[in-house]
Structure formats: C-alpha cells, structure tokens
Design an enzyme around this catalytic site. Structure first.
Site, short mmCIF file in Angstrom:
data_model
loop_
_atom_site.label_atom_id
_atom_site.label_comp_id
_atom_site.label_asym_id
_atom_site.label_seq_id
_atom_site.Cartn_x
_atom_site.Cartn_y
_atom_site.Cartn_z
N GLY A 84 10.97 31.43 28.10
CA GLY A 84 12.30 30.51 28.39
C GLY A 84 13.11 30.47 27.00
O GLY A 84 12.86 29.70 26.35
N GLN A 87 19.28 24.22 23.59
CA GLN A 87 17.79 24.31 22.93
C GLN A 87 18.62 25.16 22.03
O GLN A 87 18.47 25.37 20.65
CB GLN A 87 17.17 25.32 22.88
CG GLN A 87 16.39 24.62 24.02
CD GLN A 87 15.11 25.23 24.10
OE1 GLN A 87 14.89 26.30 25.07
NE2 GLN A 87 13.89 25.41 23.22
N CYS A 134 6.47 25.53 22.73
CA CYS A 134 8.30 24.91 22.98
C CYS A 134 8.60 25.74 21.76
O CYS A 134 7.86 24.65 20.28
CB CYS A 134 8.60 23.77 23.84
SG CYS A 134 10.23 23.70 23.50
N LEU A 135 9.74 26.22 21.81
CA LEU A 135 10.69 27.00 20.69
C LEU A 135 11.17 25.86 19.50
O LEU A 135 11.54 26.10 18.07
CB LEU A 135 11.31 27.83 20.99
CG LEU A 135 11.18 29.46 21.84
CD1 LEU A 135 12.02 30.55 22.86
CD2 LEU A 135 9.92 30.06 21.08
N HIS A 177 10.02 23.10 33.07
CA HIS A 177 9.78 23.09 31.26
C HIS A 177 11.54 22.83 31.06
O HIS A 177 12.23 22.41 30.05
CB HIS A 177 8.91 24.32 30.34
CG HIS A 177 8.96 24.08 28.96
ND1 HIS A 177 8.00 23.50 28.04
CD2 HIS A 177 9.99 24.10 28.54
CE1 HIS A 177 8.47 23.68 27.15
NE2 HIS A 177 9.71 23.78 26.92
N GLU A 178 12.74 24.22 31.50
CA GLU A 178 13.26 24.54 30.87
C GLU A 178 14.50 23.99 31.70
O GLU A 178 15.42 23.58 30.60
CB GLU A 178 13.91 26.00 30.90
CG GLU A 178 13.09 26.92 31.02
CD GLU A 178 12.93 26.91 28.80
OE1 GLU A 178 13.75 26.54 28.41
OE2 GLU A 178 11.95 27.38 28.50
N HIS A 224 14.10 20.70 30.03
CA HIS A 224 15.22 20.58 28.50
C HIS A 224 16.95 20.37 29.17
O HIS A 224 17.40 19.81 28.46
CB HIS A 224 15.20 22.36 28.29
CG HIS A 224 14.30 22.69 27.67
ND1 HIS A 224 13.62 21.96 25.77
CD2 HIS A 224 13.04 23.54 27.27
CE1 HIS A 224 13.07 22.01 25.20
NE2 HIS A 224 12.46 23.44 25.95
ZN ZN Z 1 11.20 24.04 25.39
#
Ligand code: ZN
Length: 192
Positions: free
Chosen positions: A43, A48, A91-92, A133-134, A137
């Site tokens: 995702g 981000q 998480c990225l 999660h997204e 963000h």
């Molecule tokens: Zn993340």
C-alpha cells in the site's frame, strides 16, 4: 517518485479531498503503483510521496502481475468497523521497523474510483489492516502512533536513528523540506 521517510513533516500532513480526476491523476496513480512495487510494498498513500490529496493505492498480494488485486481509493471514509485483531506491521516510510498494532478486523469503506464512481467495499483481515494503515497516513498518522508507551520504548532507538539519518540527509541537501512543501502546495491548488 521518492518515498518520504520518518520524520519528514509531510507524513504528518492531513490530506485534502481530491476534487479533480484527469489524465494527470491517472498517470500519478500508475506511478504510485510502480513506486510501491519497487519498494516491495502492499500500500502507498499520496502524502508518502509528497502529494497533498486523499488517495492511496493497494495491492494486498504485493504482486505486480496480479492486476485484479490493485485498488485505488480516492477520498476514502470508513463507514463501519468491527472486531479487533493484532498483527505485525511495517511501513515504507519506516524502513526496517516492525511492531504489533491493534486494528479493527472488518471495515466497510466508501471511496471514489479512478473513473469517478462511488465504490463500497467490505474488507477483512489483511486488506482491512492495510486500508486502515493507509487511511491513517492520509490523516497524518503513522503506525508507530498506535503503539503503547512500552512498545514505543522498544523502538525508541530505531526512531532516534531515523531522526539522525534524516537530519544528516537535510544537511547534505538530499532532503529539502521547503521545496517538498512548495511542490505539495502546487498540487493542492491543482487538485483540491
Ligand atoms: Zn505506511
């Protein structure tokens, strides 16, 4: 596209509703998927990569070849949630950091598709976790914000290391918060 890393301030930015869906946006979405796959993610949220609008992409299988697993969410809203589940998350924007997070087990989400239609989905388990999660963000919330005080202490040194790396990158000119914010404002004028 470059994935912004903690503690970049844009990760705390509350994304604005997207008002315009055009070819430029469709190109952005294609690039978001590419960026996500290149980083082996499942995702990726707009802020981000420094974009100011409520949009994220997901492929819960993390497999580029599985196009039917690709989902685009524009202006998502969680209508209902039920149950609780704990699972390990990463998480990225927090490379190499993993921690257990409590989330709702099932969620019902309304969002807009890339063709402008209202879509209704019910998600369970892993996709439900990714969607939550997204959406976090997009509201400026990172998964570490969900950790208990004790769990936060356990990842404290990793977070401190990320601060040190980020400050170093800024000093060396690899990261410029000012130009990232300027770019964000330009996209906001164009799409929000
Ligand atoms: Zn993340």
């Amino acid at each position: 596209m470059k994935i912004l890393k903690y503690p970049h301030p844009i990760l705390k930015y509350k994304c604005k509703p997207l008002q315009k869906i055009n070819q430029e946006l469709r190109d952005i979405v294609a690039e978001l998927f590419e960026t996500m796959y290149a980083a082996s993610g499942v995702g990726l949220a707009a802020n981000q990569v420094g974009l100011p609008f409520q949009l994220f992409v997901m492929n819960a299988a993390g497999n580029k070849e599985m196009k039917d697993e690709e989902y685009v969410f524009i202006n998502p809203v969680i209508l209902r949630k039920s149950g609780k589940a704990v699972d390990n998350e990463g998480c990225l924007s927090f490379p190499d950091l993993h921690a257990d997070v409590v989330r709702s087990e099932t969620i019902e989400v309304e969002s807009i598709s890339l063709t402008g239609e209202i879509q209704h989905f019910k998600w369970k388990d892993r996709p439900a976790r990714i969607v939550q999660h997204e959406i976090d963000h997009l509201n400026g919330i990172g998964f570490v914000d969900h950790l208990s005080a004790a769990a936060t202490r356990e990842v404290r040194s990793e977070l401190d290391d990320m601060h040190t790396i980020f400050e170093g990158d800024q000093r060396l000119g690899f990261v410029s918060i000012e130009s990232a914010i300027q770019e964000l404002k330009e996209y906001e004028q164009k799409f929000c």
